[in-house]
Design an enzyme around this catalytic site. Structure first.
Site, PDB file in Angstrom:
ATOM      1  N   VAL A  41      -6.998 -28.243   3.643  1.00  0.00           N
ATOM      2  CA  VAL A  41      -7.439 -28.790   2.366  1.00  0.00           C
ATOM      3  C   VAL A  41      -7.450 -28.237   1.064  1.00  0.00           C
ATOM      4  CG1 VAL A  41      -9.413 -29.921   3.700  1.00  0.00           C
ATOM      5  CG2 VAL A  41      -9.629 -27.595   2.668  1.00  0.00           C
TER       6      VAL A  41
ATOM      7  N   ASN B 168     -16.064 -31.359   5.911  1.00  0.00           N
ATOM      8  CA  ASN B 168     -16.880 -30.489   6.654  1.00  0.00           C
ATOM      9  C   ASN B 168     -16.023 -29.113   6.867  1.00  0.00           C
ATOM     10  OD1 ASN B 168     -18.540 -29.499   8.908  1.00  0.00           O
ATOM     11  ND2 ASN B 168     -16.675 -29.649   9.850  1.00  0.00           N
TER      12      ASN B 168
ATOM     13  N   SER C  87     -24.503 -25.248   2.724  1.00  0.00           N
ATOM     14  CA  SER C  87     -25.137 -24.226   3.505  1.00  0.00           C
ATOM     15  C   SER C  87     -26.480 -23.848   2.935  1.00  0.00           C
ATOM     16  CB  SER C  87     -24.102 -23.151   3.823  1.00  0.00           C
ATOM     17  OG  SER C  87     -24.799 -22.068   4.242  1.00  0.00           O
TER      18      SER C  87
ATOM     19  N   TYR D 276     -18.859 -17.326  -0.736  1.00  0.00           N
ATOM     20  CA  TYR D 276     -19.311 -18.369  -0.114  1.00  0.00           C
ATOM     21  C   TYR D 276     -20.391 -19.153  -0.550  1.00  0.00           C
ATOM     22  CZ  TYR D 276     -20.727 -20.660   4.391  1.00  0.00           C
ATOM     23  OH  TYR D 276     -21.337 -21.514   5.369  1.00  0.00           O
ATOM     24  N   ALA D 277     -21.404 -18.384  -1.054  1.00  0.00           N
ATOM     25  CA  ALA D 277     -22.518 -19.118  -1.431  1.00  0.00           C
ATOM     26  C   ALA D 277     -22.405 -19.635  -2.849  1.00  0.00           C
ATOM     27  CB  ALA D 277     -23.573 -17.692  -1.706  1.00  0.00           C
TER      28      ALA D 277
ATOM     29  N   LYS E 144     -20.668 -22.847  -1.580  1.00  0.00           N
ATOM     30  CA  LYS E 144     -21.677 -23.960  -1.288  1.00  0.00           C
ATOM     31  C   LYS E 144     -22.723 -24.689  -1.985  1.00  0.00           C
ATOM     32  CE  LYS E 144     -19.748 -23.889   2.862  1.00  0.00           C
ATOM     33  NZ  LYS E 144     -19.310 -25.233   3.463  1.00  0.00           N
TER      34      LYS E 144
ATOM     35  N   ILE F  42     -26.972 -22.589  12.616  1.00  0.00           N
ATOM     36  CA  ILE F  42     -26.476 -23.608  13.602  1.00  0.00           C
ATOM     37  C   ILE F  42     -25.526 -22.923  14.381  1.00  0.00           C
ATOM     38  CG2 ILE F  42     -25.454 -25.888  13.946  1.00  0.00           C
ATOM     39  CD1 ILE F  42     -27.990 -26.052  12.326  1.00  0.00           C
TER      40      ILE F  42
END
Length: 261
Positions: free
Chosen positions: A71, A97, A147, A161-162, A165, A194
């Site tokens: 991607v 995803n 997330s 990352y945060a 998201k 998860i």
């Protein structure tokens, strides 16, 4: 084939990035049971075998094709979305995803590490939804995976990352407004803790032991399973959610609403 329930999904075509394992694989199988044909997107360097996803889809009575896609490459994402048209002449659902997770303290967070994270976890989402929107007829549905890290909470040593998201939520809300005249619905899902290969990584995430400990602080009493997130995505892309767009739906067993003990 298992008879589809009355969700208005049978006969539709979906693309799913990051479907070699975890939530993406669970979603492909969930769609299979309802007559949705899927293009299963898999990163070429992913150690998980997308052929196993295809096997499970077939076992569930469904149909899919596996398509390698990075991607970070716009041309590859365009070809990925086009695969649905080439195979079945239509595209109704897109689920962004694909994502990566890397741990990095601020002092160690280089520009390259920052850029690479956003290229996959945010810009990769944009590319997926943009490519899909250009090929969808009116009345499609798109979902992107955020997330609780970024979507709800902060997470130390995971600022890149945060940030990505959190951006996914804003992107989906804006596209929900822009694409509403075409009756294309756009929502995001915010998974909690998860059990996936990503969260089970003890270096960059919690690892199996950390997940087990965290389960005790969740009101539901355990961490979640990929199938439980997949069911929510399936709902959001069905006719049953025909008046739901621009929303960020948290799937976390009550983790983010619990008061501290």
């Amino acid at each position: 084939m298992t008879s589809p329930i009355s969700s208005g999904l049978s006969g539709r075509v979906a693309i799913i990035t990051g479907a070699a394992s975890g939530i993406g694989r669970a979603l492909a199988v969930a769609y299979a049971s309802q007559g949705v044909r899927t293009v299963v997107g898999a990163y070429p360097g992913d150690p998980h075998d997308p052929a196993e996803t295809a096997r499970l889809v077939e076992k569930a009575g469904g149909t899919c094709v596996v398509h390698e896609v990075d991607v970070r490459d716009a041309a590859q994402v365009e070809a990925f979305a086009q695969r649905a048209i080439d195979e079945w002449g239509r595209l109704d659902i897109a689920v962004a995803n694909a994502g990566v997770l890397r741990k990095a303290a601020l002092a160690d967070l280089t520009d390259d590490a920052w850029d690479d994270m956003l290229q996959v976890d945010l810009t990769g989402v944009l590319r997926t939804l943009r490519s899909a929107a250009g090929r969808m007829g009116d009345g499609g549905a798109m979902v992107a995976i955020s997330s609780i890290a970024g979507g709800v909470y902060g997470w130390g040593e995971h600022a890149h990352y945060a940030t990505a998201k959190a951006g996914v939520v804003g992107l989906c809300r804006s596209l929900a407004v822009e694409l509403a005249p075409r009756r294309i619905r756009v929502n995001s899902v915010i998974p909690g803790l998860i059990v996936t290969p990503q969260s089970s990584d003890p270096v960059n995430s919690l690892g199996p032991e950390g997940l087990a400990r965290a389960g005790g602080s969740i009101p539901w009493g355990r961490v979640g399973q990929p199938e439980e997130v997949a069911s929510v995505i399936r709902f959001l892309t069905s006719d049953d959610a025909g008046y739901v767009t621009g929303q960020a739906l948290v799937v976390d067993g009550g983790l983010t609403v619990r008061m501290p003990d």
